[in-house]
Design an enzyme around this catalytic site. Structure first.
Site, PDB file in Angstrom:
ATOM      1  N   ASP A 283      -6.342  -5.102   2.240  1.00 58.17           N
ATOM      2  CA  ASP A 283      -5.325  -5.619   3.157  1.00 58.17           C
ATOM      3  C   ASP A 283      -5.905  -6.841   3.853  1.00 58.17           C
ATOM      4  OD1 ASP A 283      -3.353  -6.083   5.000  1.00 58.17           O
ATOM      5  OD2 ASP A 283      -3.939  -4.432   6.308  1.00 58.17           O
TER       6      ASP A 283
ATOM      7  N   GLY B 110     -16.798  -6.308   3.560  1.00 62.07           N
ATOM      8  CA  GLY B 110     -16.320  -5.536   2.412  1.00 62.07           C
ATOM      9  C   GLY B 110     -17.196  -5.690   1.179  1.00 62.07           C
TER      10      GLY B 110
ATOM     11  N   TYR C 119       5.501  -3.905   4.469  1.00 63.24           N
ATOM     12  CA  TYR C 119       4.192  -4.255   3.896  1.00 63.24           C
ATOM     13  C   TYR C 119       3.245  -3.064   3.863  1.00 63.24           C
ATOM     14  CZ  TYR C 119      -0.409  -6.447   3.523  1.00 63.24           C
ATOM     15  OH  TYR C 119      -1.694  -6.772   3.140  1.00 63.24           O
ATOM     16  N   GLN C 120       3.102  -2.375   4.984  1.00 58.48           N
ATOM     17  CA  GLN C 120       2.086  -1.296   5.087  1.00 58.48           C
ATOM     18  C   GLN C 120       2.414  -0.135   4.146  1.00 58.48           C
ATOM     19  OE1 GLN C 120      -0.059  -2.481   7.310  1.00 58.48           O
ATOM     20  NE2 GLN C 120       1.014  -3.260   9.116  1.00 58.48           N
TER      21      GLN C 120
ATOM     22  N   GLU D 153     -13.732  -3.131   8.003  1.00 60.38           N
ATOM     23  CA  GLU D 153     -13.053  -4.314   8.576  1.00 60.38           C
ATOM     24  C   GLU D 153     -14.137  -5.193   9.188  1.00 60.38           C
ATOM     25  OE1 GLU D 153      -9.943  -5.875   9.241  1.00 60.38           O
ATOM     26  OE2 GLU D 153     -11.163  -7.221  10.470  1.00 60.38           O
TER      27      GLU D 153
END
Lengths: 289, 289
Positions: free
Chosen positions: B162, B145, B68-69, B113
């Site tokens: 993400d 965000g 995924y990353q 975040e």
């Protein structure tokens, strides 16, 4: 965690996939019996349609079976210039037969399945797959794949091994001497394709099986397809060609989108064929170096 | 079936993936708390390493997180001719930051975040991912965000979102007006990449999100990668480009195998990049026609 509790079926297999389990919510147990070879369950699930379970392992669900059946069939068929005569080993639910008979160049399909109860129960409970048995291209034999191939040499263009996992009755279908039999049953330039496990679960086992295949076939490759109801959400295929110059990633028969739709293929395309052979870097290094 | 019983953690989510569940055997619950935003669990599993669970949903495990990353980072980065300045929205575990700072053209990475507790707990329990926060290319902001982007216009070459799944705190990150904000925060020719869900679970939702992206970005595509610990064993990405002539399937920056290994990429390659955009026929028809 029990295998079935509170209406959930959980697939627990401490040897093949320890520490993880996929579960499906069950609406109804349709049938259960012990055949001569295995424990057979057919269940109606809440969101995956009908599901066939052998010895506690999910074999297919109506919702996602087409990915597996189309890919194990069309990957080898589209690599062969003229796949007229095909052998299917296993595949008792009929799904692979359904796909193979679609290919316009295929004239004759022989299938050898060890457990007639899987065939009969699939006809009753999984008609969307078992319709494969109705084709007049197909001749089904109930018996052992090893014995069958010993008596059929130099006969087939493509052989597809649609087996359960390498535990119980199917374990011999992953071994090196099986690939020797496959080779002898093939005509010149023939191609084989077998269920080949998951690289996430056991990349060493994939490599070992590829090496066994490689003792008899000059060209061997591994490809994957996405199947949510299989462990790790995907399954691999090991493909071997007697033609040392074959590029398995590049299909010789490329169906255009209109043909794909006419063949009622829901998953396979020529692009998906090639993409299936692109592997994560660590897998590529593990399998090919 | 209970969420945790007999040492198994089962991921049950009746809204997003009814009727199916993935379970991991748990050796130890390392930590659990309710932050201002969500329920946070960190567990040591038997065969998947450490696992971060937010509101009962698996976010990442040590065993498969790199798929995924790497893919959410390198798919957009390798489509951009010069990705110097990158914004990461979400990604509190640090895994995306770890990948983005690897790219040799990337000079500056900003990350916003919302939940500082995810960052702090990842530093303590997931050092293999949280090492991303140590780069001197990175500036981390704790905040929202949406607010961040309202104050940063025309600044970034690539923005990566993400997020967790479209339920709870992350739901707004899948909506059309979010893509409007992303567009304004990008420089000319900029590229965005967001977690985009599974085509097996909800292809209509993937299409809806792509359509929202398409109102602001002239080029939109969907790609997938294999992640066993995610529902259906994979996850999709929605990628939008402000360059109408961009072919997202074809990376402009192609790292050769030696470079891939030097960057310590375990999953991403240029071949995997292209293959990720090859979709099953029914998905291709659903999303692109």
């Amino acid at each position: 965690m029990d295998a079935i509790s509170n209406c959930w079926f959980s697939e627990i297999q401490d040897e093949l996939w320890p520490g993880q389990s996929f579960s499906l919510k069950v609406k109804q147990l349709l049938h259960r019996e012990k055949s001569k070879f295995q424990d057979i369950q057919l269940v109606e699930t809440e969101t995956y349609g009908r599901c066939l379970i052998l010895d506690g392992i999910i074999q297919c669900t109506s919702r996602d079976e087409f990915s597996y059946q189309e890919m194990i069939s069309f990957l080898p068929l589209c690599c062969h210039p003229n796949p007229e005569k095909v052998l299917i080993v296993g595949g008792g639910d009929g799904g692979v037969a359904r796909e193979v008979v679609k290919h316009p160049m295929v004239k004759e399909v022989h299938q050898v399945e060890i457990d007639d109860r899987v065939v009969e129960l699939s006809k009753k409970y999984l008609p969307g797959m078992a319709c494969g048995f109705e084709s007049n291209k197909l001749k089904l034999t109930i018996g052992d794949g090893f014995d069958y191939m010993k008596n059929h040499k130099n006969e087939f263009d493509v052989i597809i091994t649609d087996s359960s996992d390498p535990i119980g009755p199917a374990v011999s279908l992953f071994q090196e001497n099986y690939y020797g039999l496959l080779k002898n049953a093939l005509k010149e330039g023939g191609i084989v394709c077998s269920q080949g496990g998951s690289f996430w679960l056991d990349c060493d086992y994939v490599k070992k099986t590829m090496n066994g295949c490689g003792l008899h076939f000059p060209k061997v490759a591994y490809a994957v397809t996405s199947v949510p109801s299989y462990p790790c959400g995907h399954i691999g295929f090991i493909i071997g060609s007697l033609d040392a110059n074959k590029c398995l990633q590049d299909p010789v028969k490329k169906f255009d989108p209109r043909e794909i739709d006419l063949l009622n293929l829901k998953y396979y395309t020529s692009q998906i064929h090639s993409a299936a052979f692109s592997l994560p870097r660590w897998v590529e290094k593990h399998l090919y170096s």
